[in-house]
Design a protein around this motif. Sequence first.
Motif, PDB file in Angstrom:
ATOM      1  N   MET A 107       3.575 -42.993 -23.797  1.00 23.58           N
ATOM      2  CA  MET A 107       5.079 -42.893 -23.746  1.00 23.58           C
ATOM      3  C   MET A 107       5.331 -42.447 -22.427  1.00 23.58           C
ATOM      4  N   ASN A 108       6.288 -43.139 -21.585  1.00 25.15           N
ATOM      5  CA  ASN A 108       6.711 -42.888 -20.085  1.00 25.15           C
ATOM      6  C   ASN A 108       7.540 -41.855 -20.212  1.00 25.15           C
ATOM      7  N   THR A 109       7.923 -41.289 -19.034  1.00 24.43           N
ATOM      8  CA  THR A 109       8.654 -40.064 -18.775  1.00 24.43           C
ATOM      9  C   THR A 109      10.068 -40.378 -19.294  1.00 24.43           C
ATOM     10  N   THR A 110      10.596 -41.543 -19.172  1.00 25.30           N
ATOM     11  CA  THR A 110      12.161 -41.776 -19.567  1.00 25.30           C
ATOM     12  C   THR A 110      12.238 -41.849 -21.238  1.00 25.30           C
ATOM     13  N   ASP A 111      11.093 -42.596 -21.866  1.00 24.49           N
ATOM     14  CA  ASP A 111      11.079 -42.499 -23.487  1.00 24.49           C
ATOM     15  C   ASP A 111      11.018 -41.148 -23.821  1.00 24.49           C
ATOM     16  N   LYS A 112      10.051 -40.326 -23.259  1.00 22.01           N
ATOM     17  CA  LYS A 112      10.003 -38.719 -23.822  1.00 22.01           C
ATOM     18  C   LYS A 112      11.117 -38.188 -23.597  1.00 22.01           C
ATOM     19  N   LYS A 113      11.960 -38.427 -22.472  1.00 25.83           N
ATOM     20  CA  LYS A 113      13.262 -37.622 -22.417  1.00 25.83           C
ATOM     21  C   LYS A 113      14.091 -38.096 -23.679  1.00 25.83           C
ATOM     22  N   ILE A 114      14.227 -39.133 -23.786  1.00 27.71           N
ATOM     23  CA  ILE A 114      15.258 -39.676 -24.715  1.00 27.71           C
ATOM     24  C   ILE A 114      14.922 -39.129 -26.111  1.00 27.71           C
ATOM     25  N   SER A 115      13.471 -39.427 -26.275  1.00 29.84           N
ATOM     26  CA  SER A 115      13.010 -39.042 -27.713  1.00 29.84           C
ATOM     27  C   SER A 115      13.159 -37.550 -27.888  1.00 29.84           C
ATOM     28  N   GLU A 116      12.916 -36.590 -26.932  1.00 30.76           N
ATOM     29  CA  GLU A 116      13.193 -35.225 -27.061  1.00 30.76           C
ATOM     30  C   GLU A 116      14.616 -34.887 -27.255  1.00 30.76           C
ATOM     31  N   VAL A 117      15.680 -35.598 -26.555  1.00 31.11           N
ATOM     32  CA  VAL A 117      16.776 -35.135 -26.624  1.00 31.11           C
ATOM     33  C   VAL A 117      17.580 -35.687 -28.049  1.00 31.11           C
ATOM     34  N   LEU A 118      17.034 -36.962 -28.737  1.00 31.36           N
ATOM     35  CA  LEU A 118      17.457 -37.429 -29.890  1.00 31.36           C
ATOM     36  C   LEU A 118      16.938 -36.429 -31.075  1.00 31.36           C
ATOM     37  N   ALA A 119      15.623 -35.979 -30.846  1.00 32.59           N
ATOM     38  CA  ALA A 119      15.150 -34.955 -31.916  1.00 32.59           C
ATOM     39  C   ALA A 119      16.029 -33.870 -32.248  1.00 32.59           C
ATOM     40  N   LYS A 120      16.969 -33.215 -30.940  1.00 40.44           N
ATOM     41  CA  LYS A 120      17.469 -32.340 -31.243  1.00 40.44           C
ATOM     42  C   LYS A 120      18.521 -32.401 -32.283  1.00 40.44           C
ATOM     43  N   PHE A 121      19.028 -33.683 -32.399  1.00 34.55           N
ATOM     44  CA  PHE A 121      19.996 -33.853 -33.202  1.00 34.55           C
ATOM     45  C   PHE A 121      19.480 -34.547 -34.637  1.00 34.55           C
ATOM     46  N   GLY A 122      18.177 -34.678 -34.831  1.00 30.03           N
ATOM     47  CA  GLY A 122      17.783 -35.346 -35.969  1.00 30.03           C
ATOM     48  C   GLY A 122      17.594 -36.714 -35.981  1.00 30.03           C
ATOM     49  N   GLU A 123      17.663 -37.209 -34.792  1.00 28.24           N
ATOM     50  CA  GLU A 123      17.482 -38.845 -35.048  1.00 28.24           C
ATOM     51  C   GLU A 123      16.272 -39.032 -33.974  1.00 28.24           C
ATOM     52  N   PRO A 124      15.363 -40.031 -34.590  1.00 30.65           N
ATOM     53  CA  PRO A 124      14.390 -40.490 -33.835  1.00 30.65           C
ATOM     54  C   PRO A 124      14.539 -41.476 -33.114  1.00 30.65           C
ATOM     55  N   MET A 125      13.784 -41.895 -32.046  1.00 36.51           N
ATOM     56  CA  MET A 125      14.147 -42.992 -30.999  1.00 36.51           C
ATOM     57  C   MET A 125      13.746 -44.340 -31.717  1.00 36.51           C
ATOM     58  N   ALA A 126      12.540 -44.068 -32.584  1.00 35.02           N
ATOM     59  CA  ALA A 126      12.357 -45.305 -33.199  1.00 35.02           C
ATOM     60  C   ALA A 126      13.420 -45.678 -34.329  1.00 35.02           C
TER      61      ALA A 126
END
Length: 221
Positions: A1-20
């Motif tokens: 997972m690249n840096t951008t995807d990691k950032k998106i995934s981590e932020v969405l996870a705070k709100f209970g939303e997976p990137m997938a």
Amino acid sequence: MNTTDKKISEVLAKFGEPMAGNVWRVQGTAVIYHKTLERIAAQAKVAFDEPKIIRAERDEAVIQVTGRMGERVEWSIGEALIGVNYRVSGKQAAYVYAMAEKRAKDRVILKLIELHGYVYSEEEADEFKQGRPGYADPHVEVEKTEPQKGKVEASANDGKVEDDLKAKIKKAKTINAVTDLMLHADTQKTLADLPEGIRDEIRDFAKARLVELGWPTKKAA
């Protein structure tokens, strides 16, 4: 997972939303569903001030929206101009004010959750909407002859396609593996060919698998 995807995934996870299942790519650009941003705004208790109308024409609207999340305050502009950044065809009604407001609100939400510049709302451009899984242009009439028969035959295989994709998700051994699978171009194409109900079931299955693997991580929580 690249840096951008990691950032998106981590932020969405705070709100209970997976990137997938919530994010896809259009020519390399990460795009997120408007409905996902609405869910995040509700959970984060984002409050919007009364919008300011900057331009109000029959075919164009420009609206300024200000949003508040706790002590944070952000504002942005939403624009919709028919024939330029808002495509309307056939008998479709044009809602320039609603589109301008949605674009402004989505930008404000992304700013508040610190994802502005990392991912774009599907409402930002027509090509984003058209590139999303399962998109079908409502203004293109489907030929009701032989091709329709092929579509019916394909629908009979939807269950097998669903089972195969769920098996791949189940086989994934890490959070990143599930996310990469759901973002893969082949998976996106498969999802695009499935009915919306089945796509939602697969998205929920992927989220359940992520939870099973320990998502969200402590760092993302």
